[in-house]
Design a protein around this motif. Structure first.
Motif, PDB file in Angstrom:
ATOM      1  N   THR A 166      46.630  49.904 115.249  1.00 45.89           N
ATOM      2  CA  THR A 166      45.980  50.215 116.524  1.00 45.89           C
ATOM      3  C   THR A 166      46.733  49.497 117.637  1.00 45.89           C
ATOM      4  O   THR A 166      47.438  48.517 117.396  1.00 45.89           O
ATOM      5  N   SER A 216      52.318  59.136 107.947  1.00 46.88           N
ATOM      6  CA  SER A 216      52.606  59.188 106.508  1.00 46.88           C
ATOM      7  C   SER A 216      54.067  58.837 106.263  1.00 46.88           C
ATOM      8  O   SER A 216      54.946  59.163 107.061  1.00 46.88           O
ATOM      9  N   SER A 237      47.423  49.044 107.722  1.00 47.67           N
ATOM     10  CA  SER A 237      48.032  49.194 106.396  1.00 47.67           C
ATOM     11  C   SER A 237      49.511  49.492 106.580  1.00 47.67           C
ATOM     12  O   SER A 237      49.933  49.947 107.649  1.00 47.67           O
ATOM     13  N   GLU A 238      50.276  49.225 105.527  1.00 43.37           N
ATOM     14  CA  GLU A 238      51.724  49.416 105.616  1.00 43.37           C
ATOM     15  C   GLU A 238      52.268  49.701 104.226  1.00 43.37           C
ATOM     16  O   GLU A 238      51.641  49.364 103.207  1.00 43.37           O
ATOM     17  N   GLU A 272      51.330  55.121 103.767  1.00 48.27           N
ATOM     18  CA  GLU A 272      50.950  55.234 105.171  1.00 48.27           C
ATOM     19  C   GLU A 272      51.229  53.930 105.911  1.00 48.27           C
ATOM     20  O   GLU A 272      51.155  52.848 105.332  1.00 48.27           O
ATOM     21  N   LEU A 273      51.547  54.082 107.193  1.00 48.00           N
ATOM     22  CA  LEU A 273      51.585  52.956 108.118  1.00 48.00           C
ATOM     23  C   LEU A 273      50.498  53.221 109.149  1.00 48.00           C
ATOM     24  O   LEU A 273      50.523  54.246 109.835  1.00 48.00           O
ATOM     25  N   SER A 274      49.552  52.317 109.248  1.00 51.11           N
ATOM     26  CA  SER A 274      48.438  52.484 110.182  1.00 51.11           C
ATOM     27  C   SER A 274      48.331  51.255 111.066  1.00 51.11           C
ATOM     28  O   SER A 274      48.467  50.125 110.586  1.00 51.11           O
ATOM     29  N   VAL A 281      42.734  54.223 115.454  1.00 48.76           N
ATOM     30  CA  VAL A 281      43.740  53.914 114.437  1.00 48.76           C
ATOM     31  C   VAL A 281      44.784  55.028 114.404  1.00 48.76           C
ATOM     32  O   VAL A 281      44.453  56.218 114.341  1.00 48.76           O
ATOM     33  N   TYR A 282      46.035  54.625 114.481  1.00 47.37           N
ATOM     34  CA  TYR A 282      47.156  55.568 114.399  1.00 47.37           C
ATOM     35  C   TYR A 282      47.747  55.462 113.008  1.00 47.37           C
ATOM     36  O   TYR A 282      48.038  54.359 112.521  1.00 47.37           O
ATOM     37  N   THR A 283      47.918  56.597 112.344  1.00 49.88           N
ATOM     38  CA  THR A 283      48.438  56.613 110.977  1.00 49.88           C
ATOM     39  C   THR A 283      49.591  57.597 110.890  1.00 49.88           C
ATOM     40  O   THR A 283      49.498  58.730 111.374  1.00 49.88           O
TER      41      THR A 283
END
Length: 686
Positions: A244, A254, A310-311, A240-242, A250-252
């Motif tokens: 803001t 997949s 996260s990345e 995932e790439l999350s 939070v934008y996530t």
């Protein structure tokens, strides 16, 4: 052509009856044609009056413009260095000059990934494989003779080993043990390539995980699993790439394994939930890995700052625009009971560095009170810092937040300082323990803020954008293009008033010339001008001359048009000194405005002109009324002409018939006379 219906009139009687009839008709028609001449004369008068009317309407347009207060509110803006700033002003903006210093432009938050060799390089190399099917602890997961192939390392040259199901098959625990103990699962130094383990899913079943033993990411640690039994369904877990943007959610998104750099950019840009970030792939043109993914906020400023949550392990995003530091407390602030601020714990001692070293030591005082929420306490601390900075420091913008999960306070400055030193260990800094800080900390957020910073007349402002800034100088819209110092000057725009006055004089002269040309007797042609008999035209000229000579008691230096450079010539026309007009508008605009618009006690000259001209030029004005009367006269003459022409036609039609009868009668008489004469002649012969 002979008059009448009988063209041989007079032939029977030998009398020229046709000529007699035509002569009489011509005399009657000549009298009727006088009406045509009069129509032509009236039409010429009407045309001259219409010309005068058009000139008056042009004058009224100018006088109306001068009577509208809105035309005195126009503003012009000059900028000493338009490469730095451009500016416009709305009508009525206060005039004056402002010193404007732009110390930073607003920028868009940006993150850049590590480089890859191509656009199609994977941003998520699978270093972990998990079974997609769950098993019970006693289930056989690899039957007797079935194989499981495990590859480790670069895709084009992996190390491979195979696990074969033993007699009776293998359970998940047995398969994991076999993988971990297999001799093929070693590099040249005897280190394990992969590590297998089991874990329990949310539904209570067992799954198998096989991952690179090194714990590292990248192509050298790729893990692939295949085999003769498809029931495992091994696959790399979805990454995932999350992130803001600003204070948003939070934008996530997949990211399946083997997603390419360009593929990830497309997924982000095409996602309907994208919060306002554009992904692009750039080619830096340098090194073996020139391709990078760039994430850029669509809008500039701190409110749109991207924060990565996260990345994928192979992406490694680094902040470029907006990078900086924040100061976070060492311990949590509890709100189980209210946080009380009083004289024992309300001070924060700090210093600000604008680039020339730290300034005076400042002491912010938090407002006393009981704070029952993190937001209330954070707002109070932020206000205390900003108030002290505004009063005794650099007038800087601070942000204070308390994390709802950790309870830790974060203090940051918007990037307008070279350095900020909060001196928690200073004896006067009594708020340290209450706010969760235990030591001296220094933050240096130089160039970290995404906001524009602009100082106008000594007051600092921060804005999210560079263009269309309407709330810095009242009435002025600023657009920032570069850093530096310039001057923005707002002045009265006199062009509209100057043009209206010039047009008024020019149209007046045209009107006077028209009247003077047509109101006298022409001795050469021995005719009167078309306006000679128009009392309206004469009165109009006198009225305008009187109005243009009017003096208005304004109480200022401008009381008449003479003061604006307008004077009468001997022929009744006006002259305008353009330099005098421009100078008076520039130096005494308010006095000119009082003359034309009037004051609380005096009617303005523009209104006097506008009303007076309206009396002549409007649809119910004197000139229009005279033109209407002429139209009625022309219509009456034309109707009378046609009626008289019909009467003449009828008259001479009747006379032609009567003359024809007379001609016949005379012919008969001549015939009888000839007969008698013949008889008498015969008797004489006998």
């Amino acid at each position: 052509m002979a008059t009448g219906s009988i063209t041989s009139l007079g032939l029977g009687s030998s009398l020229d009856l046709q000529t007699m009839l035509d002569t009489q008709r011509e005399a009657d028609e000549a009298i009727n044609d006088l009406k045509v001449t009069e129509v032509e004369e009236q039409t010429a008068v009407e045309e001259s009056l219409n010309t005068v009317l058009n000139d008056l309407l042009s004058m009224k347009t100018s006088s109306l413009s001068l009577s509208l207060s809105s035309n005195y509110l126009y503003r012009s803006v000059t900028v000493s260095d338009s490469d730095l700033i451009t500016a416009t002003a709305v009508d009525g903006t206060d005039t004056g000059s402002h010193r404007v210093e732009t110390s930073r432009l607003a920028t868009a938050s940006t993150y850049v990934s590590e480089g890859t060799s191509s656009e199609t390089a994977s941003v998520y190399v699978p270093t972990v494989q998990e079974s997609t099917a769950g098993f019970a602890d006693t289930d056989i997961v690899l039957a007797d003779g079935e194989t499981l192939d495990i590859e480790y390392g670069p895709e084009d040259d992996p190390q491979t080993f195979t696990i074969t199901g033993t007699t009776g098959g293998m359970t998940a625990a047995e398969l994991v043990s076999a993988i971990n103990s297999d001799t093929g699962n070693q590099d040249d130094d005897g280190n394990a390539l992969v590590t297998a383990s089991t874990y329990t899913d949310d539904d209570g079943t067992t799954s198998i995980r096989i991952e690179a033993a090194s714990g590292e990411t990248g192509e050298d640690n790729r893990v692939s699993v295949s085999g003769s039994d498809s029931s495992f369904g091994f696959a790399a877990p979805v990454s995932e790439l999350s992130f803001t943007t600003g204070d948003g959610e939070v934008y996530t998104i997949s990211i399946p394994a083997e997603t390419t750099l360009e593929g990830l950019a497309e997924r982000i840009n095409e996602d309907e939930d994208n919060p306002g970030v554009t992904a692009t792939v750039i080619d830096t043109g340098t090194g073996d890995n020139p391709y990078q993914l760039v994430l850029t906020a669509d809008d500039s400023g701190e409110d749109n700052r991207i924060t990565i949550i996260s990345e994928p392990s192979g992406l490694a995003l680094t902040e470029t625009n907006g990078s900086g530091y924040s100061m976070t407390g060492d311990s949590a602030i509890s709100f189980d009971t209210d946080v009380t601020i009083d004289t024992t714990n309300n001070t924060i001692v700090f210093q600000e560095d604008t680039g020339d070293g730290y300034g005076d030591t400042l002491t912010a005082e938090i407002a006393a009170g009981d704070y029952d929420t993190a937001e209330e306490l954070a707002d109070a601390v932020e206000l205390a810092l900003e108030n002290e900075s505004s009063l005794n420091g650099e007038g800087k913008d601070y942000q204070v937040e308390i994390d709802e999960d950790t309870g830790e306070m974060t203090i940051s400055e918007a990037g307008t300082l070279e350095g900020l030193n909060i001196m928690w260990e200073d004896a006067s800094s009594t708020a340290s323990a209450t706010l969760g800080f235990s030591e001296t900390q220094e933050i240096t957020p130089a160039s970290s803020s995404l906001n524009a910073e602009i100082t106008v007349d000594g007051i600092s402002y921060q804005r999210q954008e560079n263009t269309s800034l309407t709330d810095v100088i009242s009435g002025v819209t600023l657009s920032l293009y570069s850093t530096g110092v310039t001057t923005v000057s707002v002045s009265v725009s006199t062009g509209t008033v100057e043009d209206a006055i010039t047009s008024l004089v020019e149209t007046y002269n045209t009107l006077i010339a028209e009247i003077d040309e047509n109101d006298d007797y022409d001795e050469d042609t021995e005719t009167w001008g078309t306006l000679a008999q128009s009392s309206t035209a004469r009165l109009l000229e006198q009225a305008l001359q009187s109005l243009f000579s009017t003096t208005i008691s304004t109480g200022g230096s401008i009381t008449s048009l003479i003061d604006l450079g307008i004077e009468f010539e001997d022929d009744g026309t006006l002259t305008l000194d353009a330099d005098t007009l421009s100078e008076q508008l520039l130096d005494n605009f308010e006095d000119v405005q009082d003359l034309l618009l009037g004051t609380d006690t005096e009617t303005g000259l523009a209104d006097l002109l506008n009303d007076a001209i309206g009396n002549y030029a409007l649809s119910d004005g004197y000139i229009s009324t005279e033109i209407d009367m002429i139209d009625e006269t022309i219509s009456r003459l034309e109707e009378s002409y046609e009626d008289q022409l019909a009467i003449i036609d009828k008259k001479y039609e009747t006379m032609a018939t009567e003359y024809a009868a007379l001609d016949t009668y005379l012919a008969e008489l001549e015939s009888m006379q000839s007969y008698v004469e013949t008889m008498f002649s015969a008797l004489e012969d006998d």
